[in-house]
Design a protein around this motif. Structure first.
Motif: not given
Length: 584
Positions: A217, A220-221, A242-243, A246-247, A402-404
């Motif tokens: 958490e 992510h990047h 969730q963390w 996405y992407d 989606n990060g949100r």
């Protein structure tokens, strides 16, 4: 200075940023409840009292609020049976690391130890599900205990319990508590020698995989960039989904019985596996540490090496550790392992997960189709709670992060009936966000009274019921273990009618062609809504990797079912599932 110990307690909670307390009023708790009343509610800078129907729901609601906000949340129960009901939700909150304070009121202090009416010993009962659990015996002691409880819950993450006799709560307050100041979360920087050793192992390994948990958490990047550098496929846990999903072009899904995609193959086929911020408990889904190298990076040192044999144990948070590792790792790696795993992942998505959603005309409604439509209609910042059981499966496989969006469930405690009370906590904390439950009819019926709570406060929670009249995951477990299903039937109930009687917008959906319209209308409704979906009880979740033992168990159970006169059900089950078995 506060007038009573109860007033002082509430003042300390306000100082700590608490806006509401979930619970049920009663006898020994009344002094505390009256102190809440005198604050005038959160609109006037005080605290709201959220009256639930079962204290278990109070603890679940507080736990969800704390997980979502990261701030202290509070629940309360009266003496004896009242606070005993808290314990299941507190176990869930504590295992989730949610900062929750539970006020467990007690019998009159002079009666403790005399087998008095409703006597229990909350200062003993809650020890296993808390970081701090103390009895307040005097007015002088009270502010110190409350202050320490708040600091344990917020500092360590988890539950703190204050046991407060009703007569002590009525005493005149003495002294004052120190002001509450919450420090920012620190970075945990790993030892340089441990980092260097892991970097050498990475540089020597031909293939590397990452298995990410909730500890990623906020990173992510960094994780995606590190995976790119290592040419490593990234699997994830349910809590990590969730963390990190996405992407993430290197995502290969989730392992375990609820899993999907190529995560299982990815983490088993690599020469080096990096467990990143996860305490994944199911060792049967992890590779053998004697056959491949396993590295583990975690901010909690107690997690290191307790699930699998670990060659490289790194005590540090994910972001700090990756920052230290990255300059030491060689780039320009062979990407064939990554590409092969990604190709396998996409094939499995089409054959195991994707084809479940191709039944838009089938009656009863396939749950996989229903949750796919649900996912398409969710708001970008929706909060989705899921009941333990098949609800967790559908959330894990089909709700797109989606990060949100936030995903909440009883992931570590595995309690039934969590989705609706967690939605109450989520919606109370975020009144302007869309909050949606994935409720099983078994879980919903267990704490059905909490629909009254939603109606009473006009919370705009959207309850989506997957109504298959069975305990679906237990049914699957029985088949996998070679047992015919027994004792899993749930009486058929029209939950739309129940919700309508409580003032919800509600509808029951039996035709898949009506599903999208029903969900759209419910989500647009300005208030509580419930959509009762009649789903196929014979549609079972299948893991991405099916073992010979599981196939044998399923076949044995089917044989027993036929021998016991259930040939019709066996045929229907085969038709519902056979096309989704990998390789068939």
């Amino acid at each position: 200075m506060a007038r009573t110990v109860a007033d002082q307690l509430i003042a300390q909670l306000i100082d700590a940023g608490v806006h509401r307390i979930y619970g049920i009023v009663g006898d020994s708790l009344n002094p505390v409840v009256d102190a809440v009343r005198r604050t005038g509610g959160s609109a006037k800078g005080g605290i709201d009292w959220i009256h639930v129907r079962n204290e278990e729901a109070a603890a679940f609601a507080a736990g969800a609020e704390a997980q979502l906000t990261g701030r202290l949340a509070v629940c309360a129960g009266s003496c004896g049976p009242g606070n005993l009901h808290l314990i299941n939700g507190l176990f869930d909150a504590h295992r989730s690391g949610a900062p929750v304070l539970a006020i467990a009121s007690h019998i009159p202090s002079v009666e403790i130890g005399s087998s008095y009416f409703q006597e229990t010993h909350p200062d003993r009962l809650f020890v296993e599900c808390s970081n701090y659990c103390e009895l307040v015996s005097t007015a002088v002691q009270a502010p110190r205990v409350v202050n320490s409880a708040i600091r344990h819950a917020t500092g360590l993450g988890g539950v703190a319990v204050v046991s407060l006799p009703g007569d002590v709560a009525e005493l005149d307050a003495v002294g004052s508590a120190p002001a509450f100041v919450l420090p920012r979360r620190p970075a945990i920087v790993p030892d340089a020698q441990d980092v260097a050793a892991l970097a050498n192992a990475i540089n020597e390994a031909k293939t590397v995989a990452i298995f990410a948990g909730a500890g990623v958490e906020g990173s992510h990047h960094e994780v995606v960039a590190f995976a790119d550098l290592l040419a490593a496929p990234v699997g994830h846990t349910m809590r990590g989904k969730q963390w990190i999903q996405y992407d993430n072009p290197f995502d290969v899904g989730m392992t375990g019985l609820l899993g999907y995609g190529a995560a299982h193959a990815g983490i088993h086929d690599a020469e080096l596996l990096i467990l990143l911020g996860t305490d994944f408990p199911y060792e049967q889904f992890l590779p053998d540490g004697s056959k491949i190298q396993i590295a583990q990076i975690d901010a909690d040192v107690s997690h290191l090496g307790r699930r699998a044999s670990v060659t490289h144990a790194i005590h540090g948070d994910v972001a700090s550790t990756l920052a230290a590792l990255t300059p030491l790792v060689r780039g320009e790696r062979d990407r064939s392992f990554l590409e092969k795993t990604l190709k396998r992942h996409h094939k499995l998505l089409d054959s195991v997960v994707g084809t479940y959603t191709d039944v838009d005309k089938t009656v009863p409604i396939h749950p996989e189709f229903a949750v796919t439509v649900l996912d398409e209609l969710l708001a970008d910042d929706a909060i989705v709670t899921a009941d333990t059981g098949m609800g967790n499966v559908w959330q894990a496989r089909y709700i797109t992060p989606n990060g949100r969006r936030r995903l909440i469930g009883s992931y570590l405690h595995g309690s039934m009936a969590n989705a609706v009370p967690q939605a109450i906590g989520a919606q109370s904390a975020y009144p302007d966000r869309q909050v949606v439950t994935i409720s099983g009819d078994g879980g919903l019926s267990m704490l059905l009274g909490e629909l009254v709570t939603i109606a009473a406060y006009k919370l705009p929670v959207k309850v989506v019921v997957f109504n298959n009249s069975t305990l679906g995951l237990v049914k699957l477990e029985m088949f996998v273990d070679g047992y015919p299903d027994f004792g899993v039937d749930v009486p058929g109930v029209d939950y739309a009618a129940v919700a309508s009687a409580l003032g919800f917008f509600s509808c029951r959906v039996e035709d898949p062609q009506d599903l999208r319209g029903a969900l759209t209308e419910a989500f647009a409704h300005n208030g509580p809504a419930l959509v009762d979906i009649a789903t196929d009880p014979l549609a079972l979740s299948l893991p991405p990797t099916i073992t010979a033992k599981q196939v044998t168990g399923f076949g044995l159970a089917m044989s027993k079912l036929v021998l016991n006169g259930g040939v019709g059900e066996a045929m229907r089950m085969a038709r519902s599932n056979i096309k989704h078995v990998p390789g068939l």
